[in-house]
Design a protein around this motif. Structure first.
Motif, PDB file in Angstrom:
ATOM      1  N   ALA A  93       0.914  -0.987  -0.322  1.00  0.00           N
ATOM      2  CA  ALA A  93      -0.057   0.304   0.345  1.00  0.00           C
ATOM      3  C   ALA A  93       1.055   1.411  -0.379  1.00  0.00           C
ATOM      4  O   ALA A  93       0.204   2.451  -1.021  1.00  0.00           O
ATOM      5  CB  ALA A  93      -0.773   0.295   1.170  1.00  0.00           C
ATOM      6  N   PHE A  94       2.403   0.879   0.777  1.00  0.00           N
ATOM      7  CA  PHE A  94       2.837   2.105   0.782  1.00  0.00           C
ATOM      8  C   PHE A  94       3.421   2.442   0.009  1.00  0.00           C
ATOM      9  O   PHE A  94       4.359   4.090  -1.044  1.00  0.00           O
ATOM     10  CB  PHE A  94       3.807   2.518   2.068  1.00  0.00           C
ATOM     11  N   TYR A  95       4.554   1.255  -1.474  1.00  0.00           N
ATOM     12  CA  TYR A  95       4.576   2.086  -2.699  1.00  0.00           C
ATOM     13  C   TYR A  95       3.787   2.430  -3.448  1.00  0.00           C
ATOM     14  O   TYR A  95       3.852   2.712  -4.453  1.00  0.00           O
ATOM     15  CB  TYR A  95       5.158   0.850  -2.909  1.00  0.00           C
ATOM     16  N   ALA A  96       2.537   1.370  -3.223  1.00  0.00           N
ATOM     17  CA  ALA A  96       1.342   2.002  -4.736  1.00  0.00           C
ATOM     18  C   ALA A  96       1.617   3.466  -4.106  1.00  0.00           C
ATOM     19  O   ALA A  96       1.272   4.854  -4.968  1.00  0.00           O
ATOM     20  CB  ALA A  96       0.134   1.337  -3.951  1.00  0.00           C
ATOM     21  N   ASN A  97       1.139   4.116  -2.952  1.00  0.00           N
ATOM     22  CA  ASN A  97       1.589   5.721  -2.491  1.00  0.00           C
ATOM     23  C   ASN A  97       1.909   6.817  -2.906  1.00  0.00           C
ATOM     24  O   ASN A  97       1.784   7.585  -4.055  1.00  0.00           O
ATOM     25  CB  ASN A  97       0.569   6.083  -1.122  1.00  0.00           C
ATOM     26  N   ALA A  98       3.572   5.874  -3.030  1.00  0.00           N
ATOM     27  CA  ALA A  98       4.585   6.381  -3.569  1.00  0.00           C
ATOM     28  C   ALA A  98       4.593   7.208  -4.993  1.00  0.00           C
ATOM     29  O   ALA A  98       5.095   8.518  -5.586  1.00  0.00           O
ATOM     30  CB  ALA A  98       5.672   5.737  -3.027  1.00  0.00           C
ATOM     31  N   GLY A  99       4.103   5.703  -5.375  1.00  0.00           N
ATOM     32  CA  GLY A  99       3.505   6.007  -7.508  1.00  0.00           C
ATOM     33  C   GLY A  99       3.185   6.718  -7.696  1.00  0.00           C
ATOM     34  O   GLY A  99       2.964   7.213  -8.604  1.00  0.00           O
ATOM     35  N   VAL A 105       8.190  11.134 -10.519  1.00  0.00           N
ATOM     36  CA  VAL A 105       8.039   9.942 -10.592  1.00  0.00           C
ATOM     37  C   VAL A 105       8.711   8.896 -10.117  1.00  0.00           C
ATOM     38  O   VAL A 105       9.803   9.847  -9.909  1.00  0.00           O
ATOM     39  CB  VAL A 105       8.985  10.049 -12.075  1.00  0.00           C
ATOM     40  N   ASN A 106       8.073   7.956  -9.384  1.00  0.00           N
ATOM     41  CA  ASN A 106       9.397   7.663  -8.569  1.00  0.00           C
ATOM     42  C   ASN A 106       9.539   6.036  -9.225  1.00  0.00           C
ATOM     43  O   ASN A 106       8.516   5.136  -8.375  1.00  0.00           O
ATOM     44  CB  ASN A 106       8.555   7.326  -7.277  1.00  0.00           C
ATOM     45  N   ASP A 107       9.994   5.752  -9.417  1.00  0.00           N
ATOM     46  CA  ASP A 107      10.144   4.044 -10.363  1.00  0.00           C
ATOM     47  C   ASP A 107      10.542   3.122  -9.591  1.00  0.00           C
ATOM     48  O   ASP A 107       9.961   1.623  -9.497  1.00  0.00           O
ATOM     49  CB  ASP A 107      10.748   4.185 -11.985  1.00  0.00           C
ATOM     50  N   GLY A 108      11.191   3.809  -8.536  1.00  0.00           N
ATOM     51  CA  GLY A 108      10.986   2.728  -7.663  1.00  0.00           C
ATOM     52  C   GLY A 108      10.800   2.420  -6.545  1.00  0.00           C
ATOM     53  O   GLY A 108      10.418   0.744  -6.648  1.00  0.00           O
ATOM     54  N   ALA A 109       9.523   2.819  -6.548  1.00  0.00           N
ATOM     55  CA  ALA A 109       8.199   2.891  -5.805  1.00  0.00           C
ATOM     56  C   ALA A 109       7.678   1.763  -6.984  1.00  0.00           C
ATOM     57  O   ALA A 109       6.534   0.924  -5.855  1.00  0.00           O
ATOM     58  CB  ALA A 109       7.464   3.572  -5.181  1.00  0.00           C
ATOM     59  N   TRP A 110       7.675   1.168  -7.550  1.00  0.00           N
ATOM     60  CA  TRP A 110       6.834   0.960  -8.594  1.00  0.00           C
ATOM     61  C   TRP A 110       7.518  -0.470  -9.266  1.00  0.00           C
ATOM     62  O   TRP A 110       7.509  -1.888  -9.059  1.00  0.00           O
ATOM     63  CB  TRP A 110       6.358   1.127 -10.043  1.00  0.00           C
ATOM     64  N   TRP A 111       9.043  -0.034  -9.331  1.00  0.00           N
ATOM     65  CA  TRP A 111       9.409  -1.857  -8.788  1.00  0.00           C
ATOM     66  C   TRP A 111       9.460  -2.686  -8.025  1.00  0.00           C
ATOM     67  O   TRP A 111       9.407  -3.877  -7.961  1.00  0.00           O
ATOM     68  CB  TRP A 111      11.558  -1.512  -9.132  1.00  0.00           C
ATOM     69  N   ASN A 112       9.525  -1.924  -6.271  1.00  0.00           N
ATOM     70  CA  ASN A 112       9.515  -1.966  -4.780  1.00  0.00           C
ATOM     71  C   ASN A 112       8.281  -3.271  -4.790  1.00  0.00           C
ATOM     72  O   ASN A 112       7.822  -4.102  -4.762  1.00  0.00           O
ATOM     73  CB  ASN A 112      10.101  -1.399  -4.470  1.00  0.00           C
ATOM     74  N   LEU A 113       7.436  -2.496  -5.269  1.00  0.00           N
ATOM     75  CA  LEU A 113       5.949  -2.714  -5.135  1.00  0.00           C
ATOM     76  C   LEU A 113       6.099  -4.353  -6.157  1.00  0.00           C
ATOM     77  O   LEU A 113       4.607  -5.453  -5.334  1.00  0.00           O
ATOM     78  CB  LEU A 113       5.065  -1.669  -5.798  1.00  0.00           C
ATOM     79  N   ALA A 114       6.396  -4.030  -7.498  1.00  0.00           N
ATOM     80  CA  ALA A 114       6.119  -5.315  -8.130  1.00  0.00           C
ATOM     81  C   ALA A 114       6.513  -6.738  -7.618  1.00  0.00           C
ATOM     82  O   ALA A 114       6.293  -7.634  -7.537  1.00  0.00           O
ATOM     83  CB  ALA A 114       6.957  -5.347  -9.173  1.00  0.00           C
ATOM     84  N   LEU A 115       7.715  -6.429  -6.373  1.00  0.00           N
ATOM     85  CA  LEU A 115       9.222  -7.609  -6.061  1.00  0.00           C
ATOM     86  C   LEU A 115       7.874  -7.910  -4.801  1.00  0.00           C
ATOM     87  O   LEU A 115       7.881  -9.342  -4.635  1.00  0.00           O
ATOM     88  CB  LEU A 115      10.196  -7.343  -5.531  1.00  0.00           C
ATOM     89  N   THR A 116       7.349  -6.780  -4.084  1.00  0.00           N
ATOM     90  CA  THR A 116       6.828  -7.721  -3.118  1.00  0.00           C
ATOM     91  C   THR A 116       5.340  -8.355  -3.519  1.00  0.00           C
ATOM     92  O   THR A 116       4.618  -9.297  -2.963  1.00  0.00           O
ATOM     93  CB  THR A 116       6.141  -6.096  -2.127  1.00  0.00           C
TER      94      THR A 116
END
Length: 199
Positions: A93-99, A105-116
């Motif tokens: 949820a937090f990664y999605a909010n960051a994105g 543009v916070n591509d790291g948030a989307w990347w970590n969301l995908a991995l999680t």
């Protein structure tokens, strides 16, 4: 407030315990702002006080931060903290909010969301996050890796237990490629020649 200014100085030179003490004292004196809580959260995160740091980031967001980048980073860091504590659903949820914050543009948030999402068995969520990552990222190597992951997911060629070797985290960047031996296993197992670099 002098205490908050000193807290900022101590944060920048890596004296996190002193920084935390100064920020807390400034707050006790009535000096509260989103920036003070944001920097207090950063000091707490670096000092290994994950739960407290996450609470400080939340307070910072509620009080308001200067710009989308700072708010996105606060959400992202809360995701890293919760991920490290094993609270995967909250981390997602937090990664999605960051994105999703503003125009930053916070591509790291989307990347970590995908991995999680992959770690929790949510292939649909992982695919959605990878698509958002592709929209946001300008890094050709990581884009190629995401495209290959999406292609493999659509063909159902993954085995989640083996994929976990691929997911390594680093406090500073949020992710890093695995070691050479893990890299070789991934390349053989997933047929990803040359996608990952050794750490």
């Amino acid at each position: 407030c002098r205490e908050a200014d000193l807290g900022s100085c101590y944060l920048r030179v890596g004296r996190y315990d002193e920084s935390i003490r100064r920020f807390r004292h400034g707050i006790e004196l009535g000096y509260e702002s989103g920036i003070v809580y944001y920097e207090l959260a950063m000091a707490g995160q670096y000092a290994g006080l994950g739960k407290e740091a996450s609470e400080y980031y939340e307070k910072a967001i509620k009080l308001g931060l200067q710009g989308d980048q700072m708010e996105s980073t606060a959400w992202y860091n809360m995701g890293l903290i919760q991920d490290g504590l094993g609270n995967k659903e909250l981390a997602k949820a937090f990664y999605a909010n960051a994105g999703l914050v503003g125009d930053f543009v916070n591509d790291g948030a989307w990347w970590n969301l995908a991995l999680t999402c992959l770690e929790t068995g949510d292939k649909t969520g992982a695919a959605d996050a990878l698509r958002c990552f592709l929209d946001a990222s300008r890094d050709p190597e990581r884009r190629a890796q995401a495209e290959r992951m999406l292609a493999r997911m659509s063909k159902s060629a993954y085995k989640l237990g083996q994929l976990k070797m691929f997911i390594w985290r680093d406090d500073a960047t949020g992710w890093r490629p695995p070691s050479k031996s893990a890299n070789e296993l991934i390349n053989v197992y997933f047929d990803f020649p040359g996608v990952l670099k050794s750490a």
